[in-house]
Design a protein around this motif. Structure first.
Motif, PDB file in Angstrom:
ATOM      1  N   ALA A  19       2.759  -4.687   2.794  1.00 12.75           N
ATOM      2  CA  ALA A  19       1.853  -5.372   3.707  1.00 12.75           C
ATOM      3  C   ALA A  19       1.969  -6.888   3.583  1.00 12.75           C
ATOM      4  O   ALA A  19       1.635  -7.622   4.500  1.00 12.75           O
ATOM      5  CB  ALA A  19       0.412  -4.937   3.445  1.00 12.75           C
ATOM      6  N   LEU A  25       4.166   1.138   2.090  1.00 17.04           N
ATOM      7  CA  LEU A  25       4.065   0.073   3.083  1.00 17.04           C
ATOM      8  C   LEU A  25       3.972  -1.299   2.421  1.00 17.04           C
ATOM      9  O   LEU A  25       3.076  -1.552   1.623  1.00 17.04           O
ATOM     10  CB  LEU A  25       2.815   0.315   3.941  1.00 17.04           C
ATOM     11  CG  LEU A  25       2.499  -0.750   4.974  1.00 17.04           C
ATOM     12  CD1 LEU A  25       3.370  -0.593   6.184  1.00 17.04           C
ATOM     13  CD2 LEU A  25       1.035  -0.704   5.336  1.00 17.04           C
ATOM     14  N   GLN A  42     -13.093  -9.911   9.369  1.00 16.55           N
ATOM     15  CA  GLN A  42     -12.690  -9.494  10.719  1.00 16.55           C
ATOM     16  C   GLN A  42     -13.740  -8.558  11.307  1.00 16.55           C
ATOM     17  O   GLN A  42     -14.167  -8.714  12.440  1.00 16.55           O
ATOM     18  CB  GLN A  42     -11.328  -8.798  10.670  1.00 16.55           C
ATOM     19  CG  GLN A  42     -10.850  -8.382  12.041  1.00 16.55           C
ATOM     20  CD  GLN A  42      -9.446  -7.809  12.008  1.00 16.55           C
ATOM     21  OE1 GLN A  42      -8.779  -7.792  10.974  1.00 16.55           O
ATOM     22  NE2 GLN A  42      -8.989  -7.338  13.151  1.00 16.55           N
ATOM     23  N   PRO A  58       1.209 -10.181  15.164  1.00 22.40           N
ATOM     24  CA  PRO A  58       0.722  -8.985  15.847  1.00 22.40           C
ATOM     25  C   PRO A  58      -0.209  -8.161  14.960  1.00 22.40           C
ATOM     26  O   PRO A  58      -0.261  -8.370  13.755  1.00 22.40           O
ATOM     27  CB  PRO A  58       2.007  -8.201  16.156  1.00 22.40           C
ATOM     28  CG  PRO A  58       3.018  -8.738  15.211  1.00 22.40           C
ATOM     29  CD  PRO A  58       2.655 -10.152  14.943  1.00 22.40           C
ATOM     30  N   ASN A  59      -0.930  -7.248  15.569  1.00 24.85           N
ATOM     31  CA  ASN A  59      -1.800  -6.347  14.811  1.00 24.85           C
ATOM     32  C   ASN A  59      -1.018  -5.615  13.739  1.00 24.85           C
ATOM     33  O   ASN A  59       0.082  -5.146  13.996  1.00 24.85           O
ATOM     34  CB  ASN A  59      -2.423  -5.312  15.751  1.00 24.85           C
ATOM     35  CG  ASN A  59      -3.828  -5.715  16.111  1.00 24.85           C
ATOM     36  OD1 ASN A  59      -4.522  -6.336  15.310  1.00 24.85           O
ATOM     37  ND2 ASN A  59      -4.228  -5.387  17.326  1.00 24.85           N
ATOM     38  N   GLY A  60      -1.586  -5.553  12.549  1.00 27.25           N
ATOM     39  CA  GLY A  60      -0.911  -4.835  11.474  1.00 27.25           C
ATOM     40  C   GLY A  60       0.118  -5.674  10.765  1.00 27.25           C
ATOM     41  O   GLY A  60       0.856  -5.178   9.918  1.00 27.25           O
ATOM     42  N   ALA A  61       0.181  -6.990  11.088  1.00 26.89           N
ATOM     43  CA  ALA A  61       1.179  -7.855  10.457  1.00 26.89           C
ATOM     44  C   ALA A  61       0.843  -8.120   9.004  1.00 26.89           C
ATOM     45  O   ALA A  61       1.707  -8.512   8.219  1.00 26.89           O
ATOM     46  CB  ALA A  61       1.281  -9.164  11.226  1.00 26.89           C
ATOM     47  N   GLY A  62      -0.412  -7.948   8.637  1.00 23.60           N
ATOM     48  CA  GLY A  62      -0.804  -8.176   7.248  1.00 23.60           C
ATOM     49  C   GLY A  62      -1.649  -9.425   7.068  1.00 23.60           C
ATOM     50  O   GLY A  62      -1.798  -9.922   5.953  1.00 23.60           O
ATOM     51  N   LYS A  63      -2.236  -9.911   8.151  1.00 27.45           N
ATOM     52  CA  LYS A  63      -3.033 -11.142   8.077  1.00 27.45           C
ATOM     53  C   LYS A  63      -4.307 -10.920   7.259  1.00 27.45           C
ATOM     54  O   LYS A  63      -4.609 -11.667   6.324  1.00 27.45           O
ATOM     55  CB  LYS A  63      -3.396 -11.626   9.500  1.00 27.45           C
ATOM     56  CG  LYS A  63      -2.178 -11.826  10.399  1.00 27.45           C
ATOM     57  CD  LYS A  63      -2.559 -12.295  11.782  1.00 27.45           C
ATOM     58  CE  LYS A  63      -3.411 -11.318  12.566  1.00 27.45           C
ATOM     59  NZ  LYS A  63      -2.740 -10.076  12.981  1.00 27.45           N
ATOM     60  N   SER A  64      -5.053  -9.867   7.625  1.00 30.41           N
ATOM     61  CA  SER A  64      -6.301  -9.599   6.893  1.00 30.41           C
ATOM     62  C   SER A  64      -6.021  -9.279   5.433  1.00 30.41           C
ATOM     63  O   SER A  64      -6.769  -9.656   4.541  1.00 30.41           O
ATOM     64  CB  SER A  64      -7.052  -8.437   7.529  1.00 30.41           C
ATOM     65  OG  SER A  64      -7.415  -8.765   8.845  1.00 30.41           O
ATOM     66  N   THR A  65      -4.914  -8.562   5.206  1.00 35.59           N
ATOM     67  CA  THR A  65      -4.542  -8.229   3.832  1.00 35.59           C
ATOM     68  C   THR A  65      -4.297  -9.499   3.023  1.00 35.59           C
ATOM     69  O   THR A  65      -4.686  -9.606   1.860  1.00 35.59           O
ATOM     70  CB  THR A  65      -3.283  -7.347   3.837  1.00 35.59           C
ATOM     71  OG1 THR A  65      -3.545  -6.198   4.638  1.00 35.59           O
ATOM     72  CG2 THR A  65      -2.903  -6.919   2.442  1.00 35.59           C
ATOM     73  N   PHE A 124       0.885  -1.173   0.000  1.00 33.88           N
ATOM     74  CA  PHE A 124       0.000   0.000   0.000  1.00 33.88           C
ATOM     75  C   PHE A 124       0.914   1.212   0.000  1.00 33.88           C
ATOM     76  O   PHE A 124       1.450   1.575   1.034  1.00 33.88           O
ATOM     77  CB  PHE A 124      -0.879   0.037   1.246  1.00 33.88           C
ATOM     78  CG  PHE A 124      -1.856  -1.103   1.324  1.00 33.88           C
ATOM     79  CD1 PHE A 124      -2.904  -1.200   0.422  1.00 33.88           C
ATOM     80  CD2 PHE A 124      -1.738  -2.053   2.312  1.00 33.88           C
ATOM     81  CE1 PHE A 124      -3.804  -2.247   0.501  1.00 33.88           C
ATOM     82  CE2 PHE A 124      -2.643  -3.092   2.399  1.00 33.88           C
ATOM     83  CZ  PHE A 124      -3.678  -3.197   1.494  1.00 33.88           C
TER      84      PHE A 124
HETATM   85  N1  LIG Z   1      -6.557  -0.531   2.121  1.00 34.82           N
HETATM   86  C1  LIG Z   1      -5.427  -0.222   2.768  1.00 34.82           C
HETATM   87  N2  LIG Z   1      -4.726   0.881   2.419  1.00 34.82           N
HETATM   88  C2  LIG Z   1      -3.569   1.203   3.042  1.00 34.82           C
HETATM   89  N3  LIG Z   1      -3.033   0.475   4.027  1.00 34.82           N
HETATM   90  C3  LIG Z   1      -3.679  -0.624   4.442  1.00 34.82           C
HETATM   91  C4  LIG Z   1      -4.901  -1.031   3.837  1.00 34.82           C
HETATM   92  N4  LIG Z   1      -5.326  -2.176   4.439  1.00 34.82           N
HETATM   93  C5  LIG Z   1      -4.391  -2.462   5.380  1.00 34.82           C
HETATM   94  N5  LIG Z   1      -3.412  -1.533   5.382  1.00 34.82           N
HETATM   95  C6  LIG Z   1      -2.209  -1.544   6.215  1.00 34.82           C
HETATM   96  O1  LIG Z   1      -1.552  -2.793   5.994  1.00 34.82           O
HETATM   97  C7  LIG Z   1      -1.036  -3.298   7.209  1.00 34.82           C
HETATM   98  C8  LIG Z   1      -1.605  -4.674   7.456  1.00 34.82           C
HETATM   99  O2  LIG Z   1      -2.970  -4.572   7.806  1.00 34.82           O
HETATM  100  P1  LIG Z   1      -3.859  -5.841   8.136  1.00 34.82           P
HETATM  101  O3  LIG Z   1      -3.703  -6.818   7.040  1.00 34.82           O
HETATM  102  O4  LIG Z   1      -5.222  -5.374   8.429  1.00 34.82           O
HETATM  103  O5  LIG Z   1      -3.180  -6.395   9.452  1.00 34.82           O
HETATM  104  P2  LIG Z   1      -3.687  -7.506  10.465  1.00 34.82           P
HETATM  105  O6  LIG Z   1      -4.940  -8.098   9.912  1.00 34.82           O
HETATM  106  O7  LIG Z   1      -2.549  -8.464  10.519  1.00 34.82           O
HETATM  107  O8  LIG Z   1      -3.894  -6.814  11.756  1.00 34.82           O
HETATM  108  C9  LIG Z   1      -1.419  -2.306   8.304  1.00 34.82           C
HETATM  109  O9  LIG Z   1      -0.284  -1.474   8.518  1.00 34.82           O
HETATM  110  C10 LIG Z   1      -2.534  -1.522   7.692  1.00 34.82           C
HETATM  111  O10 LIG Z   1      -2.550  -0.201   8.181  1.00 34.82           O
END
Ligand SMILES: Nc1ncnc2c1ncn2[C@@H]1O[C@H](COP(=O)(O)OP(=O)(O)O)[C@@H](O)[C@H]1O
Ligand SMILES: [Mg+2]
Lengths: 345, 250, 305
Positions: free
Chosen positions: B20, B18, B87, B39-46, B15
């Motif tokens: 991800a 960043l 999530q 950890p939070n923000g690791a990129g799991k949901s992404t 992104f």
């Molecule tokens: N659509 C997006 N645009 C910009 N940054 C994003 C977007 N979605 C997630 N991020 C960033 O990507 C990183 C991983 O997010 P995420 O996958 O939600 O983490 P997790 O699920 O592991 O907590 C975070 O730093 C988040 O801020």
């Protein structure tokens, strides 16, 4: 569990015919009121008011079309005048060539026009369906605010085309000297024409109702409320919305064809963006996403236009104020005020 | 072991500046739960988003049952058998629980271009919907608007929608978050049973649940897979303890 | 078809593009920063022209009129933002469309009530009347040339404002992340009011200058508004650079089409037919161009994501 079983029973079908909720009663009242008003006006010899009732029915039908895209599909089309005008011009051009007995569009091998409404309606449905497909396909490739601007821009394109194409009256529009005809029915009779218009309105309302209650309607509702959810279940929202847009365009266009016959005239004003805006206003005034909202809105709008317009030349100033008030403070519209929260579970 | 049902190969996603997702490769076999922690923000949901098609990877490939689905649309992937929960639950909150699940049933029947028959009396939709709601203990709530449900209940509805698809793979993004311990326990039991039916890629913060359920665990930190192994291996992995569980190694 | 004619028409196209840029940059800024679609933007254009016409008539100076007209448009923008627009930022697009459509009705009808339906006139200032001689034997209207010059000044000014000033930094922050500017401690409400007023002022400036070329009347802002929408869609919503490129593109294509299409067609068709077909097609040209661009770039030339 009992609720599930209840909705499985055939009574569910009957319930759609007999008013059960306050909203159903109001819907019935709106229709009976419109028909009653037309009959009364005819009885009193008030020709103007018979035509006014026809006008309400036709405008309401155009709004029913828009409501499918706007209210049920969440597609804010600011370009439905293109379809309304298309229907109008089909009626006008067919009648023009039938009247002058020369081939359509000035192209030799094409047939002469026609003064048969049924043929005109068929043409209108085919053409508006194709136009809706083209505009919808391009506009739905984008989202949100692009959609509004693009539909507006395309409608404006047809407006300018209508103005600058001299063959069919250009800026001055095209008169329809003899109202188009239906088999077995005298369309020149004011009251009969009202019943044709009212019947078309009822058919489009009934169609919308069936559509929204069907699987397609369920998918369209989900496409509006949460497209991501719809896609996650395995249904692509795009074709669903496109189909709704096309049907919406066709209904509005058919209303346009009727409108041209009502007025004996079609002109670029039917294509103008003001009309697109007014259609949206009608849908909203009535109550967005409600089946009969467009009818309520059309009654309100045309009556305001007639009465406020009789009192002041600047009635649209007051319309603007009312609209602003509705948007800022009464988002449910008229049916929202009268019938309470819309609930479908 | 047999063929993996889901295979992710060298996925990358940025992104802006960043990163991800970095060179992530993972797989999922029939009959297992593969947990993804970090950890939070690791990129799991992404990562999940790229598997389901809501996000497009910059590079890398995704295979479902051997078929390359990297360029498929979200809806196509769902039809091919990817079921998921979000999530932050994503349902039509204005509609009832029943309507939400009915839509998923309708999708499996491939029949959204039917314009006439009313769904409210369509037993081909209502019956399977009632079955699934029953299975998840939601029968009582069928007519309730999703907006009126608790977070935990919404997750169950999402689960019901995913199950309705009869998926070949389940992707669950923190299915127990906000559920309370009793609900979480029930969910653990449910997932333990569910994995016989469909393999699960599970993102979860509750470590007890993860170590209880998962056959394998991958640890994601700053978008990259830091470690990978069985529950026991991960539990005792020093780098994981340091980076994720936040413990000092002595 | 001489070179001189072509160049003259290109200049006319750029002049139209300048006007479109003044409209489109405000619209696109307001959308980019506040997420608002404003159909009533054409009303500021009209307001600027009316105020300029009145002030110029009473003071006898076009320039004072222009200044007052522009400022008045901006001031009206502030008032409207304060009373109505700010309630719309977190509404959906439908509500924004409706409310701003209502504003159009109120503005247009209100102007009718006050000024009647006959147009007002505003004449070109003395020092810009007549034409100048350009190379290649081209003589071109001084006033139109001045408009192009003004467009360049505004474009450079906007560029400097957005890339070099604190206000610009906040605007950019607002475009990227609304929460972030809150976190920066910027007074978001003031920022929004300023951006809206800037857009309204630019529209007023456009209306005031065009008022001297055409007549000043109710509804004059509407065609320009819709063309500005086409510009924004082509350029990409939220992008000032897109607005500039789109405006020039639309201005030139529209102008050239109207002149050269009928001319070209007259080589193949009888004159009257060439004229009518040519003018109908050229009226649709920019929309066709929009559709073509969208087919390849659904978010416009410079649109993000
Ligand atoms: N659509 C997006 N645009 C910009 N940054 C994003 C977007 N979605 C997630 N991020 C960033 O990507 C990183 C991983 O997010 P995420 O996958 O939600 O983490 P997790 O699920 O592991 O907590 C975070 O730093 C988040 O801020
Ligand atoms: Mg997450």
């Amino acid at each position: 569990m009992t609720t599930v079983l209840n909705s499985l029973k055939p009574q569910a079908l009957v319930s759609t015919l007999i008013p059960q909720t306050r909203e159903h009663w109001i819907n019935l009242l709106l229709i009976l009121g419109l028909v009653g008003a037309a009959l009364l006006a005819q009885y009193l010899g008030e020709r103007f008011y018979v035509n006014l009732a026809s006008r309400i029915a036709i405008i309401a039908m155009a709004a029913v079309g828009l409501n499918l895209a706007l209210g049920f599909g969440g597609m804010v089309s600011f370009g439905h005048a293109a379809f309304f005008g298309l229907g109008g011009y089909v009626a006008g051009i067919c009648a023009y060539h039938a009247f002058n007995m020369n081939p359509a569009l000035g192209i030799g091998f094409l047939p002469e026009g026609t003064n048969q409404m049924l043929t005109i309606w068929a043409f209108t449905l085919v053409l508006s369906g194709l136009l809706g497909l083209a505009i919808g396909k391009i506009s739905l490739g984008t989202s949100g605010v692009y959609f509004i601007m693009i539909t507006l821009a395309f409608a404006q394109m047809f407006y300018y085309f209508g103005i600058s194409w001299p063959a069919y009256g250009g800026e001055d529009g095209l008169p329809i000297y003899l109202r188009n005809e239906l088999p077995l029915i005298d369309t020149n009779n004011r009251l009969t024409f009202f019943f044709v218009a009212a019947a078309m309105l009822l058919i489009s309302l009934w169609l919308s109702q069936r559509l929204m209650g069907s699987r397609f309607g369920a998918a369209l509702t989900m496409a509006r409320l949460n497209p991501v959810r719809l896609a996650t279940t395995g249904v692509d929202p795009q074709p669903i919305k496109l189909m709704a847009f096309v049907i919406s365009a066709m209904i509005t266009a058919l209303a346009g064809a009727l409108y041209a016959d009502l007025n004996g005239f079609v002109g670029p004003n039917m294509l103008s963006w003001h009309f697109s805006g007014e259609l949206i206003v009608i849908v909203i005034l009535g109550g967005v996403g409600r089946l009969y909202g467009p009818l309520a809105g059309a009654i309100l709008f045309v009556l305001m236009e007639t009465w406020l317009g009789g009192v002041t030349r600047y009635w649209q100033f007051w319309l603007g104020l009312i609209l602003l008030g509705v948007v800022l403070f009464a988002r449910g519209g008229l049916l929202g005020l009268l019938a309470g929260r819309d609930k479908d579970v | 072991m047999s063929e993996p049902i889901l295979r992710i190969e060298q996925l990358n996603k940025s992104f802006g500046a960043l990163k991800a997702t970095r060179e992530v490769s993972l797989d999922l076999y029939p009959g297992e739960i593969h947990a993804l922690i970090g950890p939070n923000g690791a990129g799991k949901s992404t990562l999940i988003g790229q598997v389901t098609g809501n996000l497009m990877p910059d590079s890398g490939r995704i295979f479902l049952a051997g078929e390359d689905i990297t360029n498929r649309k979200v809806a196509e992937r769902a039809q091919l058998g990817l079921g998921r929960s979000f999530q932050i639950s994503s349902l039509a909150v204005e509609l009832s629980v029943r309507r939400n699940v009915m839509m998923a049933i309708q999708a499996t029947q491939g029949s959204s271009f039917r314009f006439w028959k009313p769904v409210r009396s369509d037993s081909a939709l209502l019956e399977p919907t009632a079955d699934i709601l029953e299975r998840l203990g939601l029968t009582e709530r069928a007519s309730t608007l999703v907006a009126e449900l608790s977070h935990g209940e919404r997750r169950l509805v999402e689960m019901a929608c995913a199950l309705a698809l009869k998926p070949r793979v389940m992707l669950l993004d923190e299915p127990m978050a906000g559920m309370g311990s009793e609900g979480a326990n029930r969910m653990v039991a449910f997932l333990a049973e569910l994995k016989q039916e469909v393999p699960i890629l599970l993102i979860e913060h509750d470590m007890d649940a993860v170590f209880q359920l998962a056959d394998r665990v991958s640890v994601l930190v700053s978008g990259a897979v830091l470690a990978h192994g069985s529950s026991d291996e991960i539990r005792n992995h020093p780098a994981v303890r340091e980076a994720y569980l936040g413990e000092e190694t002595d | 078809m001489t070179v001189a004619l072509i160049i003259e028409q290109i200049l006319n196209g750029i002049q139209l593009g300048t006007m479109l840029f003044l409209m489109a940059s405000g619209l696109t800024l307001v959308f980019g920063v506040m997420g608002l679609i404003n159909l009533a933007h054409g009303s500021f254009y009209m307001a600027g022209a009316f105020v300029t016409a009145i002030v110029a008539a009473t003071t006898g100076s076009f320039w004072i009129g222009l200044l007052v007209g522009t400022l008045a448009a901006a001031a009206i923008g502030v008032v409207i933002e304060f009373t109505i627009i700010r309630r719309l930022y977190d509404r959906d697009h439908l509500d924004q469309v409706l409310a701003t459509f209502a504003l159009i009705l109120i503005f247009s009808e209100g102007t009718y009530m006050i000024f009647g339906s006959s147009p007002m006139f505003l004449s070109i200032p003395q020092e810009l009347r007549g034409s100048v001689n350009l190379p290649l034997d081209i003589s071109y209207s001084k006033y139109r040339l001045a408009i192009i010059g003004m467009g360049i000044v505004v474009a450079v000014g906007l560029y400097l404002l957005i890339s070099k000033t604190r206000l610009g930094m906040r605007i950019r922050a607002g475009e990227n992340d609304r929460e972030m500017i809150g976190a920066l401690g910027v007074d978001i409400k003031t920022l929004y009011t300023l951006v809206f007023a800037l857009g309204a002022g630019l529209a007023g400036l456009a209306g005031s200058t065009i008022g001297a070329l055409q007549s000043v009347r109710v509804g004059m802002g509407e065609p320009v508004l819709i063309m500005a929408f086409v510009v924004i869609v082509i350029g990409g919503i939220g992008s000032i650079k897109g607005a500039l490129v789109g405006a020039v593109l639309v201005g030139v294509v529209d102008t050239m089409g109207r002149v050269f299409l009928p001319m070209t067609l007259s080589n193949f068709l009888p004159a009257s037919q060439a004229m009518s077909i040519g003018s109908s097609i050229s009226a649709m040209l920019i929309y066709i161009m929009m559709a073509a661009i969208l087919a390849f770039k659904p978010n416009g030339l410079f649109g993000s994501k």
